[in-house]
Every structure is written in C-alpha cells, then in structure tokens.
Design a protein around this motif. Structure first.
Motif, PDB file in Angstrom:
ATOM      1  N   LYS A 151      77.985  96.821 -47.923  1.00 40.15           N
ATOM      2  CA  LYS A 151      78.918  97.652 -47.800  1.00 40.15           C
ATOM      3  C   LYS A 151      80.129  97.475 -47.289  1.00 40.15           C
ATOM      4  CE  LYS A 151      77.586 101.892 -46.346  1.00 40.15           C
ATOM      5  NZ  LYS A 151      77.737 102.829 -47.252  1.00 40.15           N
ATOM      6  N   ARG A 152      80.267  96.340 -46.650  1.00 36.24           N
ATOM      7  CA  ARG A 152      81.895  96.087 -46.192  1.00 36.24           C
ATOM      8  C   ARG A 152      82.571  95.493 -47.392  1.00 36.24           C
ATOM      9  NH1 ARG A 152      79.188  93.791 -41.402  1.00 36.24           N
ATOM     10  NH2 ARG A 152      79.248  91.653 -42.503  1.00 36.24           N
ATOM     11  N   ALA A 153      81.662  94.890 -48.393  1.00 36.96           N
ATOM     12  CA  ALA A 153      82.390  94.216 -49.488  1.00 36.96           C
ATOM     13  C   ALA A 153      82.575  95.197 -50.732  1.00 36.96           C
ATOM     14  CB  ALA A 153      81.721  92.900 -49.706  1.00 36.96           C
ATOM     15  N   ASN A 154      82.391  96.491 -50.617  1.00 42.96           N
ATOM     16  CA  ASN A 154      82.366  97.564 -51.402  1.00 42.96           C
ATOM     17  C   ASN A 154      81.234  96.990 -52.574  1.00 42.96           C
ATOM     18  OD1 ASN A 154      84.384  99.020 -50.358  1.00 42.96           O
ATOM     19  ND2 ASN A 154      85.842  97.539 -50.903  1.00 42.96           N
ATOM     20  N   ILE A 155      80.238  96.498 -52.268  1.00 47.95           N
ATOM     21  CA  ILE A 155      79.144  96.469 -53.445  1.00 47.95           C
ATOM     22  C   ILE A 155      78.558  97.656 -53.469  1.00 47.95           C
ATOM     23  CG2 ILE A 155      76.782  95.207 -53.753  1.00 47.95           C
ATOM     24  CD1 ILE A 155      79.375  93.114 -53.795  1.00 47.95           C
ATOM     25  N   LYS A 156      78.186  97.897 -54.824  1.00 48.89           N
ATOM     26  CA  LYS A 156      77.543  99.126 -55.331  1.00 48.89           C
ATOM     27  C   LYS A 156      76.101  99.138 -55.703  1.00 48.89           C
ATOM     28  CE  LYS A 156      81.492 100.784 -54.961  1.00 48.89           C
ATOM     29  NZ  LYS A 156      81.991 102.029 -53.768  1.00 48.89           N
ATOM     30  N   GLU A 157      75.599  97.891 -56.366  1.00 48.36           N
ATOM     31  CA  GLU A 157      74.327  97.632 -56.546  1.00 48.36           C
ATOM     32  C   GLU A 157      73.743  96.296 -56.062  1.00 48.36           C
ATOM     33  OE1 GLU A 157      73.267  98.365 -60.839  1.00 48.36           O
ATOM     34  OE2 GLU A 157      75.602  98.925 -61.222  1.00 48.36           O
ATOM     35  N   LEU A 158      72.536  96.607 -55.662  1.00 46.19           N
ATOM     36  CA  LEU A 158      71.836  95.702 -54.741  1.00 46.19           C
ATOM     37  C   LEU A 158      70.595  95.233 -55.716  1.00 46.19           C
ATOM     38  CD1 LEU A 158      72.043  96.502 -51.389  1.00 46.19           C
ATOM     39  CD2 LEU A 158      73.374  94.494 -52.541  1.00 46.19           C
ATOM     40  N   ILE A 159      69.997  94.082 -55.552  1.00 47.18           N
ATOM     41  CA  ILE A 159      68.824  93.642 -56.484  1.00 47.18           C
ATOM     42  C   ILE A 159      68.107  92.995 -55.437  1.00 47.18           C
ATOM     43  CG2 ILE A 159      67.700  92.035 -58.062  1.00 47.18           C
ATOM     44  CD1 ILE A 159      69.968  92.124 -59.772  1.00 47.18           C
ATOM     45  N   LEU A 160      66.694  93.629 -55.043  1.00 44.27           N
ATOM     46  CA  LEU A 160      65.902  93.081 -53.967  1.00 44.27           C
ATOM     47  C   LEU A 160      64.578  93.021 -54.420  1.00 44.27           C
ATOM     48  CD1 LEU A 160      66.890  95.509 -51.264  1.00 44.27           C
ATOM     49  CD2 LEU A 160      67.665  93.306 -51.446  1.00 44.27           C
ATOM     50  N   CYS A 161      63.697  92.178 -53.947  1.00 48.43           N
ATOM     51  CA  CYS A 161      62.314  92.241 -54.241  1.00 48.43           C
ATOM     52  C   CYS A 161      61.539  93.422 -54.085  1.00 48.43           C
ATOM     53  CB  CYS A 161      61.629  91.013 -53.336  1.00 48.43           C
ATOM     54  SG  CYS A 161      59.807  90.693 -53.746  1.00 48.43           S
ATOM     55  N   GLU A 162      60.716  93.579 -54.925  1.00 48.11           N
ATOM     56  CA  GLU A 162      59.750  95.007 -54.674  1.00 48.11           C
ATOM     57  C   GLU A 162      58.991  95.194 -53.119  1.00 48.11           C
ATOM     58  OE1 GLU A 162      58.191  98.561 -55.384  1.00 48.11           O
ATOM     59  OE2 GLU A 162      59.494  97.611 -57.057  1.00 48.11           O
ATOM     60  N   ASP A 163      58.670  93.905 -52.786  1.00 46.30           N
ATOM     61  CA  ASP A 163      58.005  93.940 -51.340  1.00 46.30           C
ATOM     62  C   ASP A 163      59.007  94.466 -50.301  1.00 46.30           C
ATOM     63  OD1 ASP A 163      55.759  93.445 -52.483  1.00 46.30           O
ATOM     64  OD2 ASP A 163      55.851  91.155 -51.968  1.00 46.30           O
ATOM     65  N   ASN A 164      60.503  94.347 -50.472  1.00 46.20           N
ATOM     66  CA  ASN A 164      61.415  94.812 -49.508  1.00 46.20           C
ATOM     67  C   ASN A 164      61.806  96.406 -49.511  1.00 46.20           C
ATOM     68  OD1 ASN A 164      62.981  91.412 -50.076  1.00 46.20           O
ATOM     69  ND2 ASN A 164      62.343  92.214 -48.002  1.00 46.20           N
ATOM     70  N   ARG A 165      61.134  97.132 -50.305  1.00 47.96           N
ATOM     71  CA  ARG A 165      61.250  98.371 -50.538  1.00 47.96           C
ATOM     72  C   ARG A 165      61.021  99.109 -49.018  1.00 47.96           C
ATOM     73  NH1 ARG A 165      61.385 102.151 -54.977  1.00 47.96           N
ATOM     74  NH2 ARG A 165      60.456 100.372 -56.752  1.00 47.96           N
TER      75      ARG A 165
END
Length: 805
Positions: free
Chosen positions: A758-772
C-alpha cells in the motif's frame, strides 16, 4: 676446625655445601705450581662456589668424585673445584662447568653415620679451566692459575669499604636468624681483607650465580663493591620482612582487643535489657505475625530467625542471614490487590491509550469478564510479537491500569545469566534473589501485571540458559510453586498476569513458545499512523516541549506526508522523533521571536525536516522486461524489493546472482531457471537461448543481506519476462515460495507485506491460495484498494503477471 668436623652429623647431598665454612690460616696454605700441560683433577660442585682461604665441607656421592678425593688425599695433592652450570647434569663436560674455580687441597675425609662421605676442602687460589681432557677414571683438565689484584694497606677508600661490608654483614646476621651467631664472632676477628670478602661471599645465603660472579672478579676492590651491593639488597629484604611481620602481629593484637571489647559491650547491653540485635528480632517477629503466609513458610521463617538470633552481630555470616530474613518479610505472601471488573472502564482506558490493537484489547476484556464471573482463575501468559514501535511494551501499563494492578517491567534484552531469573544460592558472596522475586518485593502484591520485555533477545552462555529458567515462570501449571534459589521456598506466581513482548518468534525456543498465548501485533497502515499521531504523538510532544495548543497545529495531510516521505517503519517511533524535531524548531522560533506559520503545511516540511530521505518504496513501473516487484518481510516490517534480470550472449552460459543474497534465495533463483528450462515450450521460449545466453539476476540495495523463500515466484517471473521479452503487468507485486514442480507454497508476514504494498501504491497482489486465510483475518481497511490473485501453480502466476505482447 675440630668443632666443624664434630658437628657434621646431618645427611648432605651430592657435591653440595655442608655447614658453615671457616677461614683458613694463610700461612697454612701450600705453595702450588702447575705446569701448562699438567692434568689436574677437576671436582664439579653442585649449588655452591668454592673461594680461596676458606675451608668448606662438601658432601660427595658420585663414584667418580669419590675416587678422585681418595686418590688425591692419598697423594697429598690438589684438585680444581669448579661449579656446574646446571646442577642436574650427572656427568658434566667442559661446557657444563664454570671456567673460573678454586684450586683446593683436602684437609680430611669424613665417613658419616649414614654411610655418606663428606670431604673438607681448603681453597688456595683461583684458576681458569681451559678444558677437560679426560673423564676416566674421573674428570681431569688443563688449568691456568689466576692472581687476585689486592689494593695496598694504606688505601683509605678500600679500608672504609671493608669496614662497611663487615658492619652490614653483622647486621644481617643479627636480623636474619638463619645464620649461626658464631659467624659474627668470626667476621670481627678476620684481619685480612681478602679473607673477609671470601668468607662472607662463601657463607651468606647468596644465589649461586651471584657467588660465581664475585669469584670471577679479579680486582678485590671491585669484588668488595659488588658484595656490598648484594648485601644491601639482602638487608633491605630483611627489613621489609620484619616490617610485614610486625604489622601482622599488630593486626592480630588489634583483632583480639576488639573482640574483648565487643564481648564486654554485649555483656553491658544484656545487663541493660537487651541489645540492638534482640530489638530487631522482636520487631521481625511482630511483622511475621501479620504475614499471610502458609504453615510451611512460617516454619521456615521461624527457623531462619532463630538461627539469626544465635549469631553474633559482628559475625561474617550475620549480614547474609539478616538480608535473607528481611527478604522473606518483604515479599507479598498471598497479598493481592483488588481487581477492577468494570469492563466499560477497562475498554475506555485501552482505547484511550492505544489506537487499533483490537485483538489484544479483546483478549484483555475476555480475561476480565471471566475473572468477574468466576472470581478466580490462573492468569494467562500472553506474548505480543510484532515489529518495533507498535506499542507492545506501553500496552502493559494500560492493562495494569484497567485491571487496577501494579505494573512491573523486566527488560530481558541481552540477559545471559540463569541466576537473573532464579537467583543465586545463599552460599555465594553477594547472593540475591532473581528479578522475578525482586520485582514482586517492589510491587508489594502477588498479582501485578509483569511485562517481560524483549523475550526473544535472551541469550545462553556458560552461566546457563535463562530461557530454560523461564519455562517454569511462564507455565500456568507450574508457576504456582516457583522455586527461587536464593529464597529456597516455593512462591506462587499463578496470580501474576505475565505479558511477554518480542519482535520475532524465530529466536524463541519452541518449549517457551508452547507455554504462551501468541498475539500478533502487526504494523500500522498509514491511516492508523495518522490517527495515532493526531491523537497521541502531537499532543504529547507539544507538552514535552512546553508549546501551547494554539501555538502550533500539524494537520493530518502534513502528518501523512511525514509518514510517507520521512519515515520507513511499521511502528511510530521514528514518526514521533520527526514530530519532536518540528516541535524543537517551533520552540526555537518562539524563543527567538521569529515569525512562523501556526499551521505546518506539507510544503514547509523541507524547512523543518530537510529533504525527504525515503522514496524507494515507490513503485518503479514496468518500463523494462525482466524487472518484477516482490514483497519481503523484515524485523521492522514489510518492504518491496525489485528482482532484475538481464541476458547477455556468451559462449559459456552461466547464472550470476548478486545483491548480497542468502543461500535460500540463491536456491530460489536456481530453481526458477531450472523450471523455465524444463517448461520452455509451454512458456514460449526458444530453447536455443539457454545455450547462447548468460543470465544475471540482481536484487538492488546490495549492502543489505536478503534471504528467505518468499521471492521464489518473483524470481521465476523475472526470468520468464527476460527470456520471453514480455513486460510485467503494471502496479503488480507478488510473494510466495515455489517448488521444482512449479507448485506455489504459502509464506508468512502477509499483513506487513500488504502494508508495504500500500505504501508503494501497488494495486494487485499475487499470493498462494493457502494465504487466503491470512487475508480473511485482516481488517477490510487494510485491504482497501487492493486486488488479490490466489494461485497454486507457477503457470497461473505467469499468466497473470506477464503481458501478452
């Protein structure tokens, strides 16, 4: 001489000096004449030096030496007596014997009662040993006679020197107690200066090396000066020794005098109705009756008090015993403060002092609710872990206030001595209880809120492992009988509310983690920091600097600019320092009556704080292929990092990794390259490129060490982007571990990484399904403006991240 012979009754060692030597009559000395090629029997002496004009008894036991003295005595001949350089050598050669010695004749051979043999030798003249020609049947060598240089009788300086030597020698005899008194009589009656110097040198307890040095001096006057110097040193040592003995005797006498006076004083005090000791013990007994301790503790206290009563106040053990009894009396045995069960008041206090931290507040309110319903329960052990500056330690004060309990903080950072927790045994000098018992004594209650600060920074060394000692303290099933080594009596800690704090759980031992209820205190988002600064930090710093409310205002938009451009942290410590710096500048302007704006606008921050130091967390775009934005966790919160990949033609393709990477991160790069090679056709890469191109992977900020598996999918994406020449999607970041098969595994620190994004103005994140599940536990306010892509395979990552062109 007959007196000397009759007194030789003790056992003498091999070729070593016997008893006191005597002065030989110079008229009785035979004239000697030794030819240059004449072999003279050589008698090696151990630990003694033979001087001319002196008769000295020597014990002989070596076979060669016994044969030598018997043959020389039968022939009424002479021998050459020289000192060995090393007394341990049994069969000395030329190099083992001093070159300067004394020609002597045998006066008599004595067979002693213990079957040993002693020979009386009479020194005649000094000689120089050229060499030992033969050692069979005994040592024989070539010698040259040496003449002493004797000053004339009318030399007043020399005569004064001889008198000084004589007086000093007599003084040493009187003070030492080691030299026979008859020696003084002999010294007074020696008329010859040469005989006097040789007699004193031969009879006094000088070192062998000093005696040999005196014998080697040709000039008798110089020999006298050297002897005087040695005697002066001996005299000074005797005076120092006598002074020490005198002082020791005075000390003993003084101690005896003080002891008798103390006994008299005690008798007088007893007659007057008891001394100070009895009065103290009486006071302690009265206090003990008011204590709420159990039967076992009462018996132990009475036993220790009786032991103290039998001791004398001036006994060395008395202060130790007194300290122990006073410690027992000072401890709050079964003494508890009354808890305040007003849940609304507690919630108000927690909200007043801390913004956010909902999980922690909820846990404390739950604990109060159970206490209110049940009335009694074992206090839980809570561990607050998270980055620095998020309010873990200060939370303990608020909890203590909300419960109406005493507050104790124990700093464990750098602790490496187990005795700091369990205390020292009373047998040690300076023993004291451990920190737990000491702080309970200060608190005065047995149910305080005890904050164990920085529990992750406890170290183990040769003094023990404090974290192991904490196992008993932080176990609700065991701490009701906590055993302190100094106290040596079980103390109940079950009512103490322990709150541990830590920055990371990785350095805490697993058994200790198992005993605590872990609560994650994550970093704050920008909105939280703005509220904390507006509600708490600005008013506090304004008061700290003596500035009134109407003299300065920092609006929220300015606070946001400070947070984003001047700080880089998960907590708010650095933010508070920046606000304090602004307040100092304002205080200076008020003091110097300089004009200033009452409202600090964002464009004025450069004047107060200088140029903004942080801009690296700003997303750098997707202008280049092979550059991917990753998310990392550090001890101070989350950060973004960039993985850069470049290809170059090479006859010997290789993978180069730079950027101060750890082993795990290097392995992630190797795994990523191997995956791309094995799935080149599916990704759309010409396999010939692998044989033509060298790959260079770099992570900027090379001075900062980086490690961990979280960059696995980021590495693969950067490599795939470089080989396919497809750019990465804008405002996209990712985190996740990968396997060789291409599976995506979950990673930790998700909340901190989201804050960094959020500090870097990122809009999209890719994460592992297990991190949901981690995302679902985070407040919606933290997730606002972010889109999440949950994946299970690297192919999904590449499909989302890489543009089609």
């Amino acid at each position: 001489m007959d007196i000397i012979i009759n007194n030789l009754q003790e056992e003498l060692s091999d070729e070593q000096p016997g008893y006191l030597s005597i002065v030989a009559d110079s008229n009785d000395l035979p004239a000697i004449n030794i030819k240059p090629d004449e072999l003279v029997p050589v008698l090696p002496l151990r630990n003694t030096v033979m001087f001319p004009n002196i008769v000295m008894p020597i014990a002989v036991s070596r076979n060669k030496s016994l044969r030598l003295i018997r043959e020389v005595y039968q022939k009424n001949g002479i021998l050459a007596a020289a000192t060995q350089k090393d007394a341990k050598v049994e069969d000395p050669a030329t190099n083992d014997i001093q070159q300067i010695g004394t020609i002597a004749r045998i006066v008599r051979i004595l067979e002693m009662p213990d079957n040993s043999t002693t020979v009386l030798l009479q020194g005649i003249q000094r000689f120089e040993l050229k060499e030992i020609v033969t050692s069979t049947p005994y040592h024989q060598g070539l010698v040259t006679l040496l003449e002493d240089k004797v000053p004339s009788e009318d030399n007043r300086v020399f005569n004064a020197l001889i008198e000084a030597i004589k007086e000093l020698a007599i003084k040493i005899i009187q003070n030492s107690g080691m030299i026979p008194p008859e020696t003084s009589f002999a010294i007074r009656n020696i008329d010859s200066s040469e005989q006097l110097v040789n007699f004193i040198a031969g009879n006094f307890a000088l070192k062998v090396a000093e005696k040999q040095r005196l014998l080697e001096i040709e000039d008798l006057e110089e020999r006298g000066y050297q002897l005087l110097e040695i005697l002066n040193k001996e005299s000074q040592l005797l005076e120092i020794k006598a002074s020490i003995q005198s002082k020791a005797r005075e000390d003993i006498d003084q101690q005896q005098r003080e002891y008798f006076l103390q006994q008299q004083m005690k008798t007088i005090q007893d007659e007057l109705g008891g001394g100070i000791n009895e009065q103290q013990i009486k006071t302690m007994r009265e206090k003990a009756q008011e204590k709420k301790w159990g039967k076992e503790v009462a018996e132990a206290f009475n036993s220790e008090l009786e032991k103290l009563e039998r001791m004398h106040p001036h006994s060395p053990e008395y202060p130790t015993q007194m300290n122990y009894v006073e410690t027992m009396l000072a401890l709050p045995w079964n003494e508890y403060s009354k808890d305040n069960f007003d849940l609304k008041r507690a919630q108000k206090i927690l909200d007043r002092d801390h913004f956010g931290l909902e999980k922690v507040k909820e846990r404390i309110i739950e604990h109060l609710a159970v206490l209110r319903l049940k009335g009694d329960m074992k206090s839980p052990i809570i561990c607050l872990y998270g980055p620095p500056g998020v309010g873990k330690t200060s939370l303990g004060k608020s909890i203590a206030e909300s419960l109406n309990r005493k507050y104790i903080r124990i700093a464990l950072g750098g602790l490496h001595d187990e005795a700091e927790i369990r205390g020292h045994r009373r047998t040690y000098i300076g023993a004291m209880p451990g920190r737990i018992i000491q702080n309970l004594k200060k608190a005065g209650t047995a149910n305080p809120v005890m904050v164990l600060d920085e529990i992750d920074k406890v170290n183990a060394d040769f003094k023990g492992d404090p974290s192991s000692a904490l196992l008993e303290v932080l176990d609700p099933e065991q701490n009701s009988t906590f055993h302190d080594n100094y106290l040596d009596i079980d103390f109940d800690l079950s009512k103490v509310l322990f709150i541990a704090t830590a920055n990371t759980t990785q350095t805490i031992s697993q058994p200790l983690l198992d005993r605590m209820e872990m609560i994650d205190v994550s970093g704050y988002i920008t909105e939280d920091k703005i509220e904390i600064a507006h509600r708490h930090l600005v008013p506090r710093q304004r008061d700290n600097h003596g500035i009134k409310k109407d003299q300065i205002t920092i609006p929220k938009v300015t606070l946001k600019h400070i947070i984003e451009s001047y700080t880089r942290e998960s907590g708010v410590r650095d933010l508070e320092r920046k606000i304090a710096k602004i307040m100092r500048q304002v205080a200076k302007k008020i003091g110097t009556e300089e004009p200033y704006d009452l409202i600090v606008q964002p464009d004025a921050l450069k004047e107060y704080l200088g140029t903004p130091p942080f801009s690296r967390d700003i997303y750098e775009g997707n202008d280049y292929v092979g550059v991917v934005t990753g998310l990392a966790w550090t001890s101070v919160g989350g950060e973004i990092l960039f993985i850069e990949t470049s290809l170059s033609k090479s006859k010997a393709p290789a993978l180069t990794l730079t950027g101060n990477l750890g082993n795990v991160m290097k392995e992630s790069a190797i795994l990523g390259l191997e995956y791309i090679k094995s799935h080149a056709a599916q990704i759309g890469i010409d396999e010939s490129k692998f044989e033509e191109m060298s790959v260079h992977v770099h992570v900027p900020e090379g001075a900062i060490p980086k490690d961990g598996p979280s960059a696995g999918i980021t590495m693969v994406t950067a490599l795939a982007s470089a080989f396919t020449q497809r750019k990465v999607k804008k405002a996209l970041a990712m985190t996740g571990e990968m396997t060789l098969r291409g599976k995506v595994l979950p990673v930790g620190g998700i909340k901190e990484k989201i804050l960094a994004a959020k500090r870097a103005n990122i809009k999209e994140l890719i994460l592992c399904e297990d991190n949901r599940k981690d995302i679902e536990e985070i407040k919606p306010a933290y997730l606002k403006g972010l889109t999440f892509h949950y994946v299970t395979d690297i192919k999904e990552v590449l499909d989302i991240a890489l543009l089609k062109k």
